[in-house]
Design an enzyme around this catalytic site. Structure first.
Site, PDB file in Angstrom:
ATOM      1  N   LYS A 263      97.714  29.537  56.588  1.00 35.85           N
ATOM      2  CA  LYS A 263      97.187  30.395  57.665  1.00 35.85           C
ATOM      3  C   LYS A 263      97.858  30.084  59.003  1.00 35.85           C
ATOM      4  O   LYS A 263      98.285  30.987  59.715  1.00 35.85           O
ATOM      5  CB  LYS A 263      95.673  30.211  57.828  1.00 35.85           C
ATOM      6  CG  LYS A 263      94.851  30.614  56.628  1.00 35.85           C
ATOM      7  CD  LYS A 263      93.369  30.566  56.935  1.00 35.85           C
ATOM      8  CE  LYS A 263      92.827  29.190  57.290  1.00 35.85           C
ATOM      9  NZ  LYS A 263      92.914  28.196  56.200  1.00 35.85           N
TER      10      LYS A 263
ATOM     11  N   ARG B 153      84.262  31.126  58.651  1.00 32.95           N
ATOM     12  CA  ARG B 153      84.342  30.200  57.524  1.00 32.95           C
ATOM     13  C   ARG B 153      83.153  30.358  56.585  1.00 32.95           C
ATOM     14  O   ARG B 153      83.133  29.728  55.534  1.00 32.95           O
ATOM     15  CB  ARG B 153      84.329  28.743  58.012  1.00 32.95           C
ATOM     16  CG  ARG B 153      85.626  28.201  58.600  1.00 32.95           C
ATOM     17  CD  ARG B 153      86.642  27.900  57.538  1.00 32.95           C
ATOM     18  NE  ARG B 153      87.269  26.598  57.557  1.00 32.95           N
ATOM     19  CZ  ARG B 153      88.296  26.236  58.328  1.00 32.95           C
ATOM     20  NH1 ARG B 153      88.810  27.047  59.208  1.00 32.95           N
ATOM     21  NH2 ARG B 153      88.826  25.042  58.210  1.00 32.95           N
TER      22      ARG B 153
ATOM     23  N   ARG C 209     102.020  17.725  54.404  1.00 34.83           N
ATOM     24  CA  ARG C 209     102.108  18.539  55.626  1.00 34.83           C
ATOM     25  C   ARG C 209     102.264  17.642  56.866  1.00 34.83           C
ATOM     26  O   ARG C 209     101.609  16.619  56.977  1.00 34.83           O
ATOM     27  CB  ARG C 209     100.844  19.379  55.772  1.00 34.83           C
ATOM     28  CG  ARG C 209     100.772  20.135  57.082  1.00 34.83           C
ATOM     29  CD  ARG C 209      99.755  21.228  57.015  1.00 34.83           C
ATOM     30  NE  ARG C 209      98.393  20.761  57.195  1.00 34.83           N
ATOM     31  CZ  ARG C 209      97.346  21.589  57.276  1.00 34.83           C
ATOM     32  NH1 ARG C 209      97.505  22.887  57.158  1.00 34.83           N
ATOM     33  NH2 ARG C 209      96.133  21.102  57.444  1.00 34.83           N
TER      34      ARG C 209
ATOM     35  N   ARG D 106      97.886  15.066  59.885  1.00 33.82           N
ATOM     36  CA  ARG D 106      96.510  15.225  60.349  1.00 33.82           C
ATOM     37  C   ARG D 106      95.565  14.257  59.642  1.00 33.82           C
ATOM     38  O   ARG D 106      95.686  14.038  58.448  1.00 33.82           O
ATOM     39  CB  ARG D 106      96.052  16.670  60.087  1.00 33.82           C
ATOM     40  CG  ARG D 106      96.347  17.591  61.246  1.00 33.82           C
ATOM     41  CD  ARG D 106      96.074  19.014  60.919  1.00 33.82           C
ATOM     42  NE  ARG D 106      94.760  19.256  60.328  1.00 33.82           N
ATOM     43  CZ  ARG D 106      94.298  20.491  60.074  1.00 33.82           C
ATOM     44  NH1 ARG D 106      95.032  21.557  60.354  1.00 33.82           N
ATOM     45  NH2 ARG D 106      93.105  20.657  59.543  1.00 33.82           N
TER      46      ARG D 106
ATOM     47  N   ARG E 198      87.399  19.393  51.524  1.00 32.64           N
ATOM     48  CA  ARG E 198      87.633  20.660  52.226  1.00 32.64           C
ATOM     49  C   ARG E 198      87.773  21.810  51.229  1.00 32.64           C
ATOM     50  O   ARG E 198      87.349  22.929  51.498  1.00 32.64           O
ATOM     51  CB  ARG E 198      88.872  20.541  53.127  1.00 32.64           C
ATOM     52  CG  ARG E 198      88.578  19.697  54.373  1.00 32.64           C
ATOM     53  CD  ARG E 198      89.832  19.181  55.043  1.00 32.64           C
ATOM     54  NE  ARG E 198      90.658  20.216  55.577  1.00 32.64           N
ATOM     55  CZ  ARG E 198      91.979  20.109  55.738  1.00 32.64           C
ATOM     56  NH1 ARG E 198      92.609  18.999  55.388  1.00 32.64           N
ATOM     57  NH2 ARG E 198      92.655  21.090  56.246  1.00 32.64           N
TER      58      ARG E 198
HETATM   59  P1  AMP Z   1      91.546  24.027  60.221  1.00 33.58           P
HETATM   60  O1  AMP Z   1      92.541  23.619  61.256  1.00 33.58           O
HETATM   61  O2  AMP Z   1      91.242  25.500  60.254  1.00 33.58           O
HETATM   62  O3  AMP Z   1      91.902  23.524  58.846  1.00 33.58           O
HETATM   63  O4  AMP Z   1      90.164  23.295  60.608  1.00 33.58           O
HETATM   64  C1  AMP Z   1      90.053  21.882  60.645  1.00 33.58           C
HETATM   65  C2  AMP Z   1      88.586  21.483  60.654  1.00 33.58           C
HETATM   66  O5  AMP Z   1      87.944  22.038  61.828  1.00 33.58           O
HETATM   67  C3  AMP Z   1      87.764  22.020  59.491  1.00 33.58           C
HETATM   68  O6  AMP Z   1      87.858  21.184  58.339  1.00 33.58           O
HETATM   69  C4  AMP Z   1      86.359  22.025  60.097  1.00 33.58           C
HETATM   70  O7  AMP Z   1      85.822  20.716  60.155  1.00 33.58           O
HETATM   71  C5  AMP Z   1      86.629  22.476  61.524  1.00 33.58           C
HETATM   72  N1  AMP Z   1      86.601  23.954  61.656  1.00 33.58           N
HETATM   73  C6  AMP Z   1      87.635  24.784  61.962  1.00 33.58           C
HETATM   74  N2  AMP Z   1      87.237  26.067  62.010  1.00 33.58           N
HETATM   75  C7  AMP Z   1      85.912  26.048  61.719  1.00 33.58           C
HETATM   76  C8  AMP Z   1      84.920  27.061  61.583  1.00 33.58           C
HETATM   77  N3  AMP Z   1      85.214  28.358  61.746  1.00 33.58           N
HETATM   78  N4  AMP Z   1      83.658  26.671  61.278  1.00 33.58           N
HETATM   79  C9  AMP Z   1      83.331  25.377  61.109  1.00 33.58           C
HETATM   80  N5  AMP Z   1      84.222  24.373  61.202  1.00 33.58           N
HETATM   81  C10 AMP Z   1      85.503  24.707  61.501  1.00 33.58           C
END
Ligand code: AMP
Length: 215
Positions: free
Chosen positions: A13, A88, A127, A159, A170
């Site tokens: 994404k 999400r 990554r 990360r 996740r």
């Molecule tokens: P991402 O960078 O989208 O993989 O997000 C990293 C982490 O941020 C996720 O594993 C969640 O802990 C938190 N996070 C990101 N977007 C959301 C969302 N829309 N709702 C809840 N937690 C989020």
């Protein structure tokens, strides 16, 4: 265009959003990115979100929905946006729909990047992200052994939530909470699905997204 990108962690994404932003000028809004920035700056929001992010759990909806609402109120999001990592779960999708309805700016389309679980683990453990420009690299392919960003020379980091146990959690969280979103958006006639294959370069997926969006 008002667009949301859905897909499991590691489906690409962030990379695809950056490519779409670079080519079409879409305003890229990533909830993960905003949360990580708050974490680094040790804001109150960041401190609240930290324990959830460390475990790969979803940050509570009240925090995330308010954050998105605030971001959408900026002038640059008026003409359109590309939402990455939000919604999400169904409650977030409902809140998102209400916010956009109030603004008179409903979503045009939702793209789902579909990927196999084992490929997710392989991609995320390899990554790396550039600290300077945010470019996302995969050490499995073209960038094997890279220590610095090929675009800007910035240092690369892995990360914290890309360790295998957190990745597995996740994926579970994605299956339980986020996967039902595909049906929810399908029922609204907004969903386009793009398959992500193992030996694809980001540009291959990008071409499929362009075709799905008639760009
Ligand atoms: P991402 O960078 O989208 O993989 O997000 C990293 C982490 O941020 C996720 O594993 C969640 O802990 C938190 N996070 C990101 N977007 C959301 C969302 N829309 N709702 C809840 N937690 C989020």
């Amino acid at each position: 265009m008002r667009l949301a990108l859905l897909g499991a962690p590691g489906s690409g994404k962030g990379t695809q959003a950056m490519l779409l932003e670079a080519k079409y000028g879409f305003v890229h809004i990533s909830t993960g990115h905003i949360l990580r920035k708050n974490l680094r700056e040790k804001t109150e929001l960041g401190l609240r979100a930290k324990p959830f992010m460390q475990e790969g759990e979803l940050v509570p909806n009240d925090i995330v929905v308010e954050m998105v609402k605030e971001r959408l109120s900026h002038d640059d999001a008026v003409a359109g946006f590309l939402m990455d990592g939000f919604p999400r779960d169904i409650l977030q999708a409902e809140a998102f729909e209400r916010i956009l309805d109030e603004m008179g700016r409903p979503l045009d389309v939702v793209v789902l990047l579909k990927i196999d679980d084992e490929l997710v683990v392989k991609r995320l453990t390899n990554r790396r992200t550039c600290r300077a420009c945010g470019k996302i690299l995969n050490l499995l392919g073209l960038h094997a052994g890279a220590k610095f960003c090929p675009d800007c020379g910035g240092g690369l980091y892995h990360r914290d939530d890309d360790s295998e146990p957190v990745i597995r959690n996740r994926i579970e969280v994605y299956r339980e909470h986020s996967e039902p979103l595909a049906g929810w958006y399908e029922a609204r006639g907004l969903l386009r699905t793009v398959e992500v294959e193992e030996y694809y370069m980001p540009e291959d997926t990008f071409r499929r997204i362009e075709a799905a969006l008639d760009l």
